[in-house]
Scaffold this motif. Structure first.
Motif, PDB file in Angstrom:
ATOM      1  N   VAL A 178      11.149  -3.510  -3.068  1.00 44.92           N
ATOM      2  CA  VAL A 178      10.988  -2.264  -2.316  1.00 44.92           C
ATOM      3  C   VAL A 178      10.247  -1.259  -3.193  1.00 44.92           C
ATOM      4  CG1 VAL A 178      12.178  -0.398  -1.101  1.00 44.92           C
ATOM      5  CG2 VAL A 178      13.156  -2.718  -1.096  1.00 44.92           C
ATOM      6  N   THR A 179       9.193  -0.677  -2.657  1.00 43.78           N
ATOM      7  CA  THR A 179       8.448   0.319  -3.435  1.00 43.78           C
ATOM      8  C   THR A 179       9.327   1.531  -3.724  1.00 43.78           C
ATOM      9  OG1 THR A 179       7.563   1.261  -1.392  1.00 43.78           O
ATOM     10  CG2 THR A 179       6.185  -0.345  -2.569  1.00 43.78           C
ATOM     11  N   SER A 180       9.061   2.179  -4.855  1.00 41.45           N
ATOM     12  CA  SER A 180       9.792   3.373  -5.246  1.00 41.45           C
ATOM     13  C   SER A 180       9.069   4.650  -4.849  1.00 41.45           C
ATOM     14  CB  SER A 180      10.019   3.384  -6.765  1.00 41.45           C
ATOM     15  OG  SER A 180      10.696   2.218  -7.175  1.00 41.45           O
ATOM     16  N   LYS A 181       7.726   4.561  -4.776  1.00 43.66           N
ATOM     17  CA  LYS A 181       6.960   5.767  -4.467  1.00 43.66           C
ATOM     18  C   LYS A 181       5.545   5.375  -4.060  1.00 43.66           C
ATOM     19  CE  LYS A 181       7.785   9.376  -6.906  1.00 43.66           C
ATOM     20  NZ  LYS A 181       7.882  10.348  -8.028  1.00 43.66           N
ATOM     21  N   TYR A 182       4.973   6.203  -3.171  1.00 45.23           N
ATOM     22  CA  TYR A 182       3.556   6.134  -2.826  1.00 45.23           C
ATOM     23  C   TYR A 182       2.908   7.473  -3.154  1.00 45.23           C
ATOM     24  CZ  TYR A 182       2.864   1.688  -0.353  1.00 45.23           C
ATOM     25  OH  TYR A 182       2.705   0.351  -0.044  1.00 45.23           O
ATOM     26  N   TRP A 183       1.597   7.432  -3.389  1.00 44.14           N
ATOM     27  CA  TRP A 183       0.827   8.644  -3.602  1.00 44.14           C
ATOM     28  C   TRP A 183      -0.412   8.635  -2.719  1.00 44.14           C
ATOM     29  CZ3 TRP A 183       2.898   5.927  -7.703  1.00 44.14           C
ATOM     30  CH2 TRP A 183       3.779   6.624  -8.552  1.00 44.14           C
ATOM     31  N   SER A 184      -0.741   9.789  -2.166  1.00 45.28           N
ATOM     32  CA  SER A 184      -2.047  10.003  -1.569  1.00 45.28           C
ATOM     33  C   SER A 184      -2.977  10.565  -2.635  1.00 45.28           C
ATOM     34  CB  SER A 184      -1.952  10.970  -0.388  1.00 45.28           C
ATOM     35  OG  SER A 184      -1.192  10.404   0.668  1.00 45.28           O
ATOM     36  N   VAL A 185      -4.275  10.428  -2.411  1.00 43.59           N
ATOM     37  CA  VAL A 185      -5.274  10.922  -3.362  1.00 43.59           C
ATOM     38  C   VAL A 185      -6.003  12.105  -2.736  1.00 43.59           C
ATOM     39  CG1 VAL A 185      -7.389  10.368  -4.610  1.00 43.59           C
ATOM     40  CG2 VAL A 185      -5.541   8.672  -4.469  1.00 43.59           C
ATOM     41  N   LEU A 186      -6.073  13.195  -3.488  1.00 41.55           N
ATOM     42  CA  LEU A 186      -6.760  14.407  -3.039  1.00 41.55           C
ATOM     43  C   LEU A 186      -8.060  14.567  -3.812  1.00 41.55           C
ATOM     44  CD1 LEU A 186      -6.725  17.013  -1.331  1.00 41.55           C
ATOM     45  CD2 LEU A 186      -5.498  18.112  -3.229  1.00 41.55           C
ATOM     46  N   VAL A 187      -9.165  14.541  -3.081  1.00 41.07           N
ATOM     47  CA  VAL A 187     -10.482  14.750  -3.674  1.00 41.07           C
ATOM     48  C   VAL A 187     -11.147  15.900  -2.923  1.00 41.07           C
ATOM     49  CG1 VAL A 187     -12.726  13.749  -4.196  1.00 41.07           C
ATOM     50  CG2 VAL A 187     -10.686  12.319  -4.317  1.00 41.07           C
ATOM     51  N   GLY A 188     -11.260  17.040  -3.572  1.00 41.85           N
ATOM     52  CA  GLY A 188     -11.762  18.225  -2.877  1.00 41.85           C
ATOM     53  C   GLY A 188     -10.807  18.600  -1.771  1.00 41.85           C
ATOM     54  N   ASP A 189     -11.329  18.679  -0.554  1.00 42.08           N
ATOM     55  CA  ASP A 189     -10.496  18.987   0.607  1.00 42.08           C
ATOM     56  C   ASP A 189     -10.096  17.738   1.383  1.00 42.08           C
ATOM     57  OD1 ASP A 189     -10.646  21.734   0.117  1.00 42.08           O
ATOM     58  OD2 ASP A 189     -12.542  21.921   1.233  1.00 42.08           O
ATOM     59  N   THR A 190     -10.434  16.568   0.848  1.00 42.95           N
ATOM     60  CA  THR A 190     -10.170  15.310   1.556  1.00 42.95           C
ATOM     61  C   THR A 190      -8.920  14.636   1.014  1.00 42.95           C
ATOM     62  OG1 THR A 190     -12.535  14.993   1.927  1.00 42.95           O
ATOM     63  CG2 THR A 190     -11.110  13.066   2.203  1.00 42.95           C
ATOM     64  N   VAL A 191      -8.018  14.270   1.898  1.00 43.67           N
ATOM     65  CA  VAL A 191      -6.806  13.539   1.524  1.00 43.67           C
ATOM     66  C   VAL A 191      -6.973  12.082   1.949  1.00 43.67           C
ATOM     67  CG1 VAL A 191      -4.321  13.299   1.865  1.00 43.67           C
ATOM     68  CG2 VAL A 191      -5.350  15.582   1.740  1.00 43.67           C
ATOM     69  N   HIS A 192      -6.826  11.190   0.994  1.00 42.47           N
ATOM     70  CA  HIS A 192      -6.850   9.749   1.261  1.00 42.47           C
ATOM     71  C   HIS A 192      -5.395   9.267   1.211  1.00 42.47           C
ATOM     72  CE1 HIS A 192     -11.260   9.554   0.679  1.00 42.47           C
ATOM     73  NE2 HIS A 192     -11.046  10.466  -0.259  1.00 42.47           N
ATOM     74  N   PRO A 193      -4.787   8.980   2.368  1.00 44.19           N
ATOM     75  CA  PRO A 193      -3.336   8.746   2.395  1.00 44.19           C
ATOM     76  C   PRO A 193      -2.910   7.421   1.774  1.00 44.19           C
ATOM     77  CG  PRO A 193      -4.285   8.430   4.574  1.00 44.19           C
ATOM     78  CD  PRO A 193      -5.389   8.968   3.714  1.00 44.19           C
ATOM     79  N   ASP A 194      -1.831   7.511   1.003  1.00 50.22           N
ATOM     80  CA  ASP A 194      -1.102   6.336   0.514  1.00 50.22           C
ATOM     81  C   ASP A 194      -2.010   5.279  -0.111  1.00 50.22           C
ATOM     82  OD1 ASP A 194       1.375   7.370   1.298  1.00 50.22           O
ATOM     83  OD2 ASP A 194       1.164   6.587   3.329  1.00 50.22           O
ATOM     84  N   LEU A 195      -2.751   5.685  -1.135  1.00 51.52           N
ATOM     85  CA  LEU A 195      -3.656   4.750  -1.817  1.00 51.52           C
ATOM     86  C   LEU A 195      -3.021   4.087  -3.037  1.00 51.52           C
ATOM     87  CD1 LEU A 195      -7.239   6.320  -1.846  1.00 51.52           C
ATOM     88  CD2 LEU A 195      -6.150   4.838  -0.159  1.00 51.52           C
ATOM     89  N   ALA A 196      -1.913   4.642  -3.539  1.00 56.47           N
ATOM     90  CA  ALA A 196      -1.297   4.113  -4.766  1.00 56.47           C
ATOM     91  C   ALA A 196       0.199   3.991  -4.571  1.00 56.47           C
ATOM     92  CB  ALA A 196      -1.603   5.034  -5.950  1.00 56.47           C
ATOM     93  N   TRP A 197       0.807   3.071  -5.326  1.00 54.64           N
ATOM     94  CA  TRP A 197       2.248   2.836  -5.195  1.00 54.64           C
ATOM     95  C   TRP A 197       2.806   2.305  -6.496  1.00 54.64           C
ATOM     96  CZ3 TRP A 197      -1.542  -0.321  -3.319  1.00 54.64           C
ATOM     97  CH2 TRP A 197      -1.548  -1.645  -3.777  1.00 54.64           C
TER      98      TRP A 197
ATOM     99  N   GLY B 243       7.453   0.061 -12.920  1.00 53.13           N
ATOM    100  CA  GLY B 243       7.022   1.393 -13.310  1.00 53.13           C
ATOM    101  C   GLY B 243       5.529   1.596 -13.368  1.00 53.13           C
ATOM    102  N   LEU B 244       4.729   0.548 -13.161  1.00 57.55           N
ATOM    103  CA  LEU B 244       3.271   0.671 -13.213  1.00 57.55           C
ATOM    104  C   LEU B 244       2.721   1.059 -11.843  1.00 57.55           C
ATOM    105  CD1 LEU B 244       2.386  -2.448 -15.405  1.00 57.55           C
ATOM    106  CD2 LEU B 244       3.158  -0.170 -16.113  1.00 57.55           C
ATOM    107  N   VAL B 245       1.495   1.542 -11.825  1.00 54.58           N
ATOM    108  CA  VAL B 245       0.888   2.067 -10.597  1.00 54.58           C
ATOM    109  C   VAL B 245      -0.280   1.174 -10.192  1.00 54.58           C
ATOM    110  CG1 VAL B 245      -0.293   4.037  -9.532  1.00 54.58           C
ATOM    111  CG2 VAL B 245       1.557   4.423 -11.201  1.00 54.58           C
ATOM    112  N   ALA B 246      -0.330   0.829  -8.906  1.00 56.11           N
ATOM    113  CA  ALA B 246      -1.432   0.031  -8.360  1.00 56.11           C
ATOM    114  C   ALA B 246      -2.127   0.810  -7.251  1.00 56.11           C
ATOM    115  CB  ALA B 246      -0.918  -1.302  -7.828  1.00 56.11           C
ATOM    116  N   PHE B 247      -3.372   0.432  -6.989  1.00 55.74           N
ATOM    117  CA  PHE B 247      -4.192   1.096  -5.977  1.00 55.74           C
ATOM    118  C   PHE B 247      -4.749   0.043  -5.019  1.00 55.74           C
ATOM    119  CE2 PHE B 247      -4.221   3.786  -9.685  1.00 55.74           C
ATOM    120  CZ  PHE B 247      -4.255   5.087  -9.214  1.00 55.74           C
ATOM    121  N   TYR B 248      -4.996   0.469  -3.773  1.00 56.51           N
ATOM    122  CA  TYR B 248      -5.585  -0.441  -2.795  1.00 56.51           C
ATOM    123  C   TYR B 248      -7.055  -0.699  -3.117  1.00 56.51           C
ATOM    124  CZ  TYR B 248      -1.707  -0.544   0.529  1.00 56.51           C
ATOM    125  OH  TYR B 248      -0.494  -0.764   1.142  1.00 56.51           O
ATOM    126  N   ASN B 249      -7.355  -1.939  -3.492  1.00 57.56           N
ATOM    127  CA  ASN B 249      -8.748  -2.333  -3.743  1.00 57.56           C
ATOM    128  C   ASN B 249      -9.621  -2.087  -2.520  1.00 57.56           C
ATOM    129  OD1 ASN B 249      -6.705  -3.915  -5.059  1.00 57.56           O
ATOM    130  ND2 ASN B 249      -8.298  -5.207  -5.948  1.00 57.56           N
TER     131      ASN B 249
END
Length: 261
Positions: free
Chosen positions: A202-221, A235-241
């Motif tokens: 089970v994932t512990s956390k997701y992150w969205s990525v904010l670039v300028g005014d653009t939000v890229h939802p749930d790209l890392a976990w 404890g390591l972080v991965a991103f959607y290729n």
């Protein structure tokens, strides 16, 4: 059709199964509704309704049928004629939680029950499983590496490391797990998303990525407490290729096309 199967740039093995495949399960499988044992079998079948992973089909003879209530709803589905049943335990009713296949000699699934996954708590032998049954044709390995991995989106560097852990999972592109000290968290915003994986946990956390005014939802976990088989990613972080750029040893990887795209 599996999206990655037609990708000419795919550099990882696709799933080895197709819809409709049926194989025996060598493991003891049990399902509970609360504290009530609904079935206990060593004769379940793996059935691939989708190519990605199987479902369990359980012999009706191994099901405690006193917890089933016929909804009087016969249906003919892709795998044969069936009837829907509710699950009841005296305190709750879970509607349409079981599909019982008719006793048709021409159907290899005749006399089996397909339970809705979310209706029960599932065990293989004495180990709980989440998400869906583990496919016998999927292998997952987490290997330490000294390859340089950089993660970028729209020219912004999100991570840069020389010590990734590479996670190889059949049917998916290589995932690059990166130490948090090598991640640029100033571009990441935590979200409430949680996902389940029967191979990783089970994932512990997701992150969205904010670039300028653009939000890229749930790209890392991250998985703070992954299953033992992939403990190296803890404890390591991965991103959607599929949704950003990953550069490995200065080579930009093509973005794969998967069901996560």
């Amino acid at each position: 059709m599996i999206p990655e199967s037609e990708n000419p740039q795919r550099d990882y093995p696709q799933m080895a199964t197709q819809r409709g495949r049926i194989e025996p399960v060598p493991r003891r499988v049990r399902g509970y509704l609360g504290d009530k044992l609904i079935f206990d079998t060593t004769q379940a079948s793996y059935v691939w309704e989708l190519a990605y992973y199987p479902q369990y089909y359980v012999p009706i003879a191994h099901v405690r049928t006193e917890y089933l209530r016929d909804e009087n709803h016969p249906q003919k589905v892709q795998l044969g004629s069936s009837r829907l049943y509710s699950l009841i335990d005296g305190q709750r009713t879970v509607k349409s939680a079981a599909r019982v296949f008719d006793a048709d000699r021409t159907n290899p699934l005749a006399g089996t029950v397909r339970f809705d996954w979310n209706a029960l708590e599932w065990f293989e032998e004495d180990e709980p499983i989440v998400g869906h049954p583990r496919s016998p044709y999927v292998r997952v390995d987490a290997l330490r590496s000294h390859r340089r991995v950089r993660v970028e989106i729209d020219g912004i560097v999100l991570a840069d490391t020389h010590t990734p852990v590479l996670l190889f999972e059949t049917g998916l592109p290589t995932r690059y797990y990166i130490d948090r000290t090598d991640v640029a968290f100033e571009h990441l915003t935590p979200t409430s998303t949680m996902t389940l994986c029967p191979y990783k946990g089970v994932t512990s956390k997701y992150w969205s990525v904010l670039v300028g005014d653009t939000v890229h939802p749930d790209l890392a976990w991250t998985y703070d407490y992954p299953l033992q088989q992939v403990a190296a990613i803890a404890g390591l972080v991965a991103f959607y290729n599929e949704k950003l750029d990953i550069i490995v040893d200065e080579v930009v990887l093509p973005r794969p096309r998967t069901h996560f795209t």
